[in-house]
Write a protein that holds these residues in place. Structure first.
Motif, short mmCIF file in Angstrom:
data_model
loop_
_atom_site.label_atom_id
_atom_site.label_comp_id
_atom_site.label_asym_id
_atom_site.label_seq_id
_atom_site.Cartn_x
_atom_site.Cartn_y
_atom_site.Cartn_z
N MET A 113 -120.01 49.88 -16.20
CA MET A 113 -120.26 50.36 -14.96
C MET A 113 -118.99 51.22 -14.60
SD MET A 113 -122.01 47.34 -12.79
CE MET A 113 -121.88 45.98 -13.66
N ARG A 114 -119.47 52.23 -13.88
CA ARG A 114 -118.44 53.00 -13.44
C ARG A 114 -118.58 53.26 -11.95
NH1 ARG A 114 -118.20 59.44 -14.70
NH2 ARG A 114 -120.41 59.10 -14.49
N ILE A 115 -117.49 53.75 -11.18
CA ILE A 115 -117.36 53.87 -9.89
C ILE A 115 -117.36 55.36 -9.76
CG2 ILE A 115 -116.09 53.80 -7.84
CD1 ILE A 115 -116.84 51.04 -8.75
N THR A 116 -118.44 55.81 -9.11
CA THR A 116 -118.58 57.22 -9.04
C THR A 116 -118.14 57.93 -7.82
OG1 THR A 116 -120.93 57.03 -8.02
CG2 THR A 116 -120.61 57.27 -10.29
N LYS A 117 -117.90 57.27 -6.53
CA LYS A 117 -117.30 57.74 -5.32
C LYS A 117 -117.28 56.54 -4.39
CE LYS A 117 -121.69 58.92 -2.85
NZ LYS A 117 -122.70 59.99 -2.38
N ILE A 118 -116.32 56.83 -3.76
CA ILE A 118 -116.00 55.80 -2.55
C ILE A 118 -116.78 55.94 -1.27
CG2 ILE A 118 -114.13 54.39 -1.49
CD1 ILE A 118 -114.29 54.15 -4.45
N ASN A 119 -117.70 55.20 -0.84
CA ASN A 119 -118.14 55.06 0.28
C ASN A 119 -117.92 53.90 1.06
OD1 ASN A 119 -119.37 57.68 0.20
ND2 ASN A 119 -121.80 56.65 -0.49
N GLU A 120 -118.34 53.47 2.34
CA GLU A 120 -118.13 52.44 2.91
C GLU A 120 -119.21 51.54 2.33
OE1 GLU A 120 -115.85 51.10 4.98
OE2 GLU A 120 -114.68 53.05 4.62
N PRO A 121 -118.84 50.38 1.92
CA PRO A 121 -119.75 49.27 1.18
C PRO A 121 -120.33 48.76 2.59
CG PRO A 121 -117.59 49.02 0.21
CD PRO A 121 -117.39 50.05 1.30
N ASP A 122 -121.60 48.46 2.40
CA ASP A 122 -122.46 47.95 3.41
C ASP A 122 -122.03 46.14 3.41
OD1 ASP A 122 -123.36 50.07 4.18
OD2 ASP A 122 -125.30 49.94 2.82
N GLY A 123 -122.37 45.53 2.40
CA GLY A 123 -122.18 44.16 2.41
C GLY A 123 -120.99 43.59 2.42
N PRO A 124 -120.54 42.35 2.84
CA PRO A 124 -119.11 41.61 2.76
C PRO A 124 -118.61 41.41 1.42
CG PRO A 124 -120.84 40.16 3.26
CD PRO A 124 -121.61 41.36 3.28
N ASN A 125 -119.33 41.38 0.38
CA ASN A 125 -118.98 41.21 -1.12
C ASN A 125 -118.84 42.54 -1.92
OD1 ASN A 125 -118.45 38.17 -1.06
ND2 ASN A 125 -120.63 38.24 -0.78
N GLU A 126 -119.32 43.48 -1.35
CA GLU A 126 -119.35 44.65 -2.07
C GLU A 126 -118.11 45.39 -2.38
OE1 GLU A 126 -122.19 47.31 -0.22
OE2 GLU A 126 -123.89 46.17 -0.75
N PRO A 127 -117.17 45.34 -1.48
CA PRO A 127 -115.79 45.55 -1.99
C PRO A 127 -115.19 44.90 -3.05
CG PRO A 127 -115.84 45.55 0.44
CD PRO A 127 -116.96 44.77 0.09
N ASP A 128 -115.50 43.64 -3.13
CA ASP A 128 -114.88 42.63 -4.06
C ASP A 128 -115.66 43.10 -5.49
OD1 ASP A 128 -113.34 41.30 -2.31
OD2 ASP A 128 -114.94 39.79 -2.02
N ILE A 129 -117.00 43.47 -5.33
CA ILE A 129 -117.50 43.98 -6.74
C ILE A 129 -117.03 45.03 -7.12
CG2 ILE A 129 -119.79 44.66 -7.64
CD1 ILE A 129 -121.41 42.85 -5.62
N ILE A 130 -116.75 46.26 -6.17
CA ILE A 130 -116.09 47.40 -6.72
C ILE A 130 -114.84 47.06 -7.18
CG2 ILE A 130 -115.12 49.51 -5.69
CD1 ILE A 130 -117.52 49.46 -3.67
N GLN A 131 -113.87 46.37 -6.69
CA GLN A 131 -112.52 46.00 -7.09
C GLN A 131 -112.79 45.40 -8.53
OE1 GLN A 131 -109.71 47.19 -6.07
NE2 GLN A 131 -108.83 46.13 -7.68
N LEU A 132 -113.67 44.35 -8.66
CA LEU A 132 -114.05 43.94 -10.24
C LEU A 132 -114.19 44.90 -11.27
CD1 LEU A 132 -115.40 40.54 -8.96
CD2 LEU A 132 -113.05 40.82 -9.82
#
Length: 59
Positions: free
Chosen positions: A1-20
Motif C-alpha cells: 500500500m502507498r499513501i497518496t495524500k494526507i487528508n484528515e482521517p475520519d475514524g479514530p484508528n485511521e491515523p494509526d493505520i496510516i502511520q503503520l
C-alpha cells in the motif's frame, strides 16, 4: 500500500493505520488488525474508506 495524500482521517484508528503503512508499505490487513487489536473486517472497511478518499492506494 502507498499513501497518496494526507487528508484528515475520519475514524479514530485511521491515523494509526496510516502511520503503520508509512512504516511498512507491505503490511498486510492481518498484521494491521493484530497490531491495532481490531478485526480484519474492521481493517478492511477502514482501508476501503481510505482508498475511496484517495488517502491510500493498494498497489
Amino acid at each position: 500500500m502507498r499513501i497518496t495524500k494526507i487528508n484528515e482521517p475520519d475514524g479514530p484508528n485511521e491515523p494509526d493505520i496510516i502511520q503503520l503503512i508509512k512504516m511498512n508499505p507491505k503490511i498486510t490487513q492481518i498484521e494491521l488488525a493484530n497490531q491495532l487489536n481490531l478485526s480484519r473486517s474492521t481493517i478492511k472497511r477502514m482501508l476501503n474508506r481510505l482508498q475511496q478518499q484517495e488517502i491510500v492506494m493498494n498497489i
